[in-house]
Design an enzyme around this catalytic site. Structure first.
Site, PDB file in Angstrom:
ATOM      1  N   SER A 220     -12.069 -36.704 -17.142  1.00 18.83           N
ATOM      2  CA  SER A 220     -13.005 -35.674 -16.694  1.00 18.83           C
ATOM      3  C   SER A 220     -14.321 -35.867 -17.418  1.00 18.83           C
ATOM      4  CB  SER A 220     -12.414 -34.290 -16.965  1.00 18.83           C
ATOM      5  OG  SER A 220     -13.152 -33.302 -16.310  1.00 18.83           O
ATOM      6  N   ALA A 270       2.083 -46.838 -16.608  1.00 20.45           N
ATOM      7  CA  ALA A 270       3.547 -46.871 -16.640  1.00 20.45           C
ATOM      8  C   ALA A 270       4.161 -47.025 -15.255  1.00 20.45           C
ATOM      9  CB  ALA A 270       4.076 -45.591 -17.302  1.00 20.45           C
ATOM     10  N   PHE A 271       3.343 -46.768 -14.205  1.00 15.01           N
ATOM     11  CA  PHE A 271       3.849 -46.897 -12.820  1.00 15.01           C
ATOM     12  C   PHE A 271       3.211 -48.068 -12.081  1.00 15.01           C
ATOM     13  CE2 PHE A 271       4.743 -42.039 -12.104  1.00 15.01           C
ATOM     14  CZ  PHE A 271       5.717 -42.086 -13.078  1.00 15.01           C
ATOM     15  N   GLY A 272       2.322 -48.768 -12.746  1.00 14.83           N
ATOM     16  CA  GLY A 272       1.614 -49.841 -12.068  1.00 14.83           C
ATOM     17  C   GLY A 272       0.228 -49.978 -12.661  1.00 14.83           C
ATOM     18  N   VAL A 273      -0.518 -50.919 -12.129  1.00 14.37           N
ATOM     19  CA  VAL A 273      -1.863 -51.168 -12.623  1.00 14.37           C
ATOM     20  C   VAL A 273      -2.848 -50.870 -11.492  1.00 14.37           C
ATOM     21  CG1 VAL A 273      -3.454 -52.904 -13.522  1.00 14.37           C
ATOM     22  CG2 VAL A 273      -1.043 -52.917 -14.235  1.00 14.37           C
ATOM     23  N   ARG A 395     -18.385 -40.520 -35.816  1.00  9.52           N
ATOM     24  CA  ARG A 395     -17.071 -40.607 -36.468  1.00  9.52           C
ATOM     25  C   ARG A 395     -16.950 -41.890 -37.273  1.00  9.52           C
ATOM     26  NH1 ARG A 395     -11.470 -41.240 -33.190  1.00  9.52           N
ATOM     27  NH2 ARG A 395     -12.802 -42.837 -32.267  1.00  9.52           N
ATOM     28  N   TYR A 456     -12.377 -27.840 -26.271  1.00  7.69           N
ATOM     29  CA  TYR A 456     -12.439 -29.131 -26.959  1.00  7.69           C
ATOM     30  C   TYR A 456     -12.740 -28.867 -28.431  1.00  7.69           C
ATOM     31  CZ  TYR A 456     -13.707 -34.082 -27.536  1.00  7.69           C
ATOM     32  OH  TYR A 456     -13.761 -35.407 -27.919  1.00  7.69           O
TER      33      TYR A 456
END
Lengths: 538, 538
Positions: A220, A270-273, A395, A456
């Protein structure tokens, strides 16, 4: 290794930014760390690159040949440099481990396919050879989403999508573009702007993160009030799996069964690229108008944003800092010298045609004023705009001087926002204070919906002797607080390995079984990014 | 059988409306049928109810006892009346079969659970006993979505959700409500309006269709431009399955993996039974403004709506009729005497606060005018508004006088809209003309998105000797046309049994395998609404 004509400059393996980006923390901030947070004044530079040891690649010769045959020898990399740069994401724990010289996670090879078909062939080969595949875009995950996991296979390859860097199609009449997954934010924007369009997707990771990563993590952007979340923008996506290709989008909207796009968006490798995404695009705005507002307190400001969202009068950017963040803005680069020191600062941006900007600004301003806001003019909003990708670089500078800094985020309904805010604030403050490192915790609302909003949080504090354990404890306290008030464990950072333990609370054991069943269809050998997203059975 | 205090009046088993709704077709329309479409002037009344034979219920005594024990004896119905009323949906083929007295499809029993827990227990019992379960809300499916299928079990029960008719929660601050699945449109609206809110969801089936049905079919209402599709409105849903309960919504938006809400929205009773839905609601609008517009042709009107959608200046309702529909409006109740006879009519409605209506109307009107529109004042828009649920009742009257009438719909991107329009128009016209029944085909755009729109076709013609075969052929031609131009097989009517053969084109064989895998997790015995949504393996 890199093909520089295609790429944003390469960041350092242990930092957000490049060597050129590295800047010492300004002295007044360094003084603030010592005075307000008790950070002992000490330089804590990273272990020099030349002292970092990378273990030998475990990729067998035969598998290497098979992969090289698919992508070409020059796109299969087993050298230390390439492997180090694909060691994982950019959470503070990631960076702290790397700054300490830990490189054990580094993948055994980096493979760079050049086409969707090559991706699919690589996945089939890895499935056959039981080699773990971590899809790698910008490498900007802050939740352990691209960190190699050797629990199911001793061999891990990073599948780097950088060569999939083309704008494949632009439909000006429909306002859609098909972009390849490896395009980083700035490259995608450049290609679209050359044709008069923008994607309008500007997460803080924009400079490095990729189109495929946006899709795989339900990203987002900072202009989500106007342009929507990335998952809202997607008309179609092309996903390569070891079992073949999926391409489930046929129209802007459909009632042809479950929306499988929303099953692969957020599937985190995890399910594909994801290799291609067809997204909604927008004409480059004729006009952009910035305006900052001040609200007496966070709750009043949040109620004002709620009114905008519910009325259908949101600006393109709508963002509200709490009292602490508003105060700190004075001292940081994010908003800078134009920020007000009291109350809460809100930043608004309006984009579109001149008429639309005028109409929307008039409607929204009247609502904000009626809700208790005071307009401050454009300066503070422009300062925020200029500094909006800066925080992760800051950071790096904080980690150089013995401080700890990290962020986390959630979302919930409006009626639960204040409770969630307090619960997370208290959890972080209590946990870190009990460890002897009283933190500074600041918060903003960055994504606004008719029924709720995101929160956030940014945390800064001194380090204990074991900052990884220190943060593990604080993060766990924050996650428990989030779950206990019924908010979501992540609004846009995704699950990765860090939030995996909380997926039970998100979708229940039956929901997890559904995810496991989907995975077993597209990835029967379990080679795709194991250890992420889906927790083991309880 | 019914609990009248809860219910909209009961429709006839072979018609859309109740006995009281039945009105003869106005004489001028009857004349038009004969003159323009060559419909032989003949009354074709339905076979009287007393001559309809229903076969004996196949529900075994033991299973009946088990179900009665869960829901109470008085909520398990095996009488002819109850079973006939749950024979299936309301497509024209459904109605033609029933008008001919065919009742073989009728379920063996109707069970009416009163709580989510009872639904779950009913599902477990049916799974154990291998009894097919068809979740039944308003029974308004026009795609065979709730028709009993005995291919996997000789016993079918209709699981009627009418007793789940409560507003469980209303969160005024967040603007959300939790509604039980059995609430019909008007009942849900009444409960919300008593508290000052509206759902804003008004599909043509509004008077009968239910909250659960809206969710299970990805419904879209006539005010979707302002309030969104039903799948956009859902924050959470509670789904009972034989394997337990799913409740995947935690926040307005989340990055916690795939959005499982979007996997159960559109699952059409095949993955479980939706018992509760938490939806976004809106304050009852302060003001409603209607305005009709005229455009010189369909393409110009569509381009104007496209501009509104892309600018972010859509009214609450935005609808555009093609030339044929605009012309016919003169003769139908849908728009009535106020319609213009030339060009294309567009209907707009603006709802919200007085300021929002004023602002949005000003912005949209300027854009519509610049795009070639001529404002016609409110009358034709008000006429449309008054008659907007009327068309299915008109179909009842047409079927009484020997005519054939049916609808179908699709959606696609803007750049593909004209091609899709022509392809479907030609396919329907050619197929029916070749059968000797030249049709009247009219079309409107009823749902508008930034990147595309829906197309809704209405067909009327004379009948051949076998009107079911006649329509099967025409419908197949239309579906092939839709698929060949890359549009979606359905924008809001759903898949059911009628569109099942086209799901290959929507999501591919691997996508179907994903759906099959999900089903095998939540419904391992395969008792949930078989024969719908997912085609058999090729």
């Amino acid at each position: 290794m890199t093909e520089p004509q295609h790429r944003t400059p390469e960041p350092m393996w242990h930092a957000w930014g490049t060597a050129e980006d590295a800047e010492p923390l300004p002295e007044h901030l360094r003084a603030l760390l010592t005075d307000a947070l008790g950070v002992p004044r000490r330089d804590t530079p990273p272990v020099p690159r030349e002292r970092v040891r990378v273990r030998e690649s475990a990729l067998a010769e035969e598998a290497a040949s098979a992969l090289a045959e698919i992508v070409g020898t020059r796109h299969l990399h087993t050298d230390e440099h390439a492997r180090l740069l694909h060691t994982g994401g950019k959470s503070t724990p990631d960076l702290l481990r790397r700054r300490a010289g830990e490189a054990d996670e580094a993948p055994d090879a980096v493979v760079r396919p050049g086409t969707h078909e090559e991706v699919e062939r690589v996945l089939r080969t890895c499935a056959r050879e039981r080699i773990t595949v971590v899809a790698f875009g910008g490498g900007t995950s802050v939740v352990g989403g691209v960190n190699p996991d050797r629990s199911t296979s001793p061999v891990v390859v990073a599948l780097d999508l950088a060569r999939l860097d083309r704008l494949l199609d632009l439909d000006t009449e429909s306002g859609t573009a098909t972009l390849q997954a490896g395009l980083r934010g700035p490259e995608a924007e450049r290609l679209l702007r050359e044709r008069g369009f923008t994607l309008g997707h500007f997460p803080q990771s924009f400079e490095y993160a990729t189109i495929g990563g946006f899709a795989a993590t339900r990203s987002s952007g900072q202009a989500s009030a106007g342009y929507g979340r990335f998952d809202d923008m997607v008309l179609d996506l092309r996903v390569a799996t070891p079992r073949g290709t999926l391409q489930p989008g046929r129209a802007p909207a459909s009632a042809a069964g479950p929306d499988l796009r929303q099953l692969f968006l957020g599937s985190e490798g995890a399910f594909g690229v994801v290799t291609e995404v067809t997204v909604r695009i927008h004409p480059v705005p004729e006009e952009t108008r910035h305006e900052a507002w001040s609200f007496p307190d966070f709750a009043t400001g949040a109620a004002a944003l709620r009114t905008l969202a519910r009325t259908g009068a949101l600006p393109t950017v709508a963002r509200l800092s709490d009292e602490t963040e508003t105060g700190l803005n004075l001292a940081t680069a994010e908003v800078g010298e134009h920020a007000p020191s009291g109350g809460c600062l809100a930043v608004t941006t309006y984009e579109g045609t001149a008429e639309h900007v005028e109409a929307r600004h008039a409607e929204a301003s009247a609502l904000l004023r009626a809700a208790g806001g005071t307009p401050l003019g454009p300066e503070a909003a422009l300062s925020w705009d200029r500094g909006r990708f800066h925080a992760p670089y800051l950071r790096d500078a904080l980690l150089d001087v013995n401080a700890f800094a990290e962020t986390l985020e959630t979302a919930t309904t409006w009626s639960n926002l204040d409770r969630t805010y307090r619960a997370v604030l208290n959890a972080l403050t209590d946990s870190l204070s009990r460890q002897g490192t009283s933190p500074l915790v600041m918060c903003h609302v960055s994504h606004v919906y008719p029924t709720g909003a995101s929160l956030y949080f940014t945390v800064a504090c001194a380090r204990t002797e074991d900052p990884l354990a220190q943060w593990r404890q604080a993060k766990r306290a924050a996650c428990e607080a989030i779950v206990s008030v019924g908010a979501t464990i992540t609004h846009h950072h995704a699950v990765g390995s860090d939030h995996r333990d909380w997926m039970h609370e998100e979708v229940g054991e039956l929901g997890l079984d559904v995810l496991r069943a989907v995975k077993s269809v597209v990835d029967p050998e379990g080679v795709l990014n194991p250890g992420k997203l889906i927790p083991p059975r309880r």
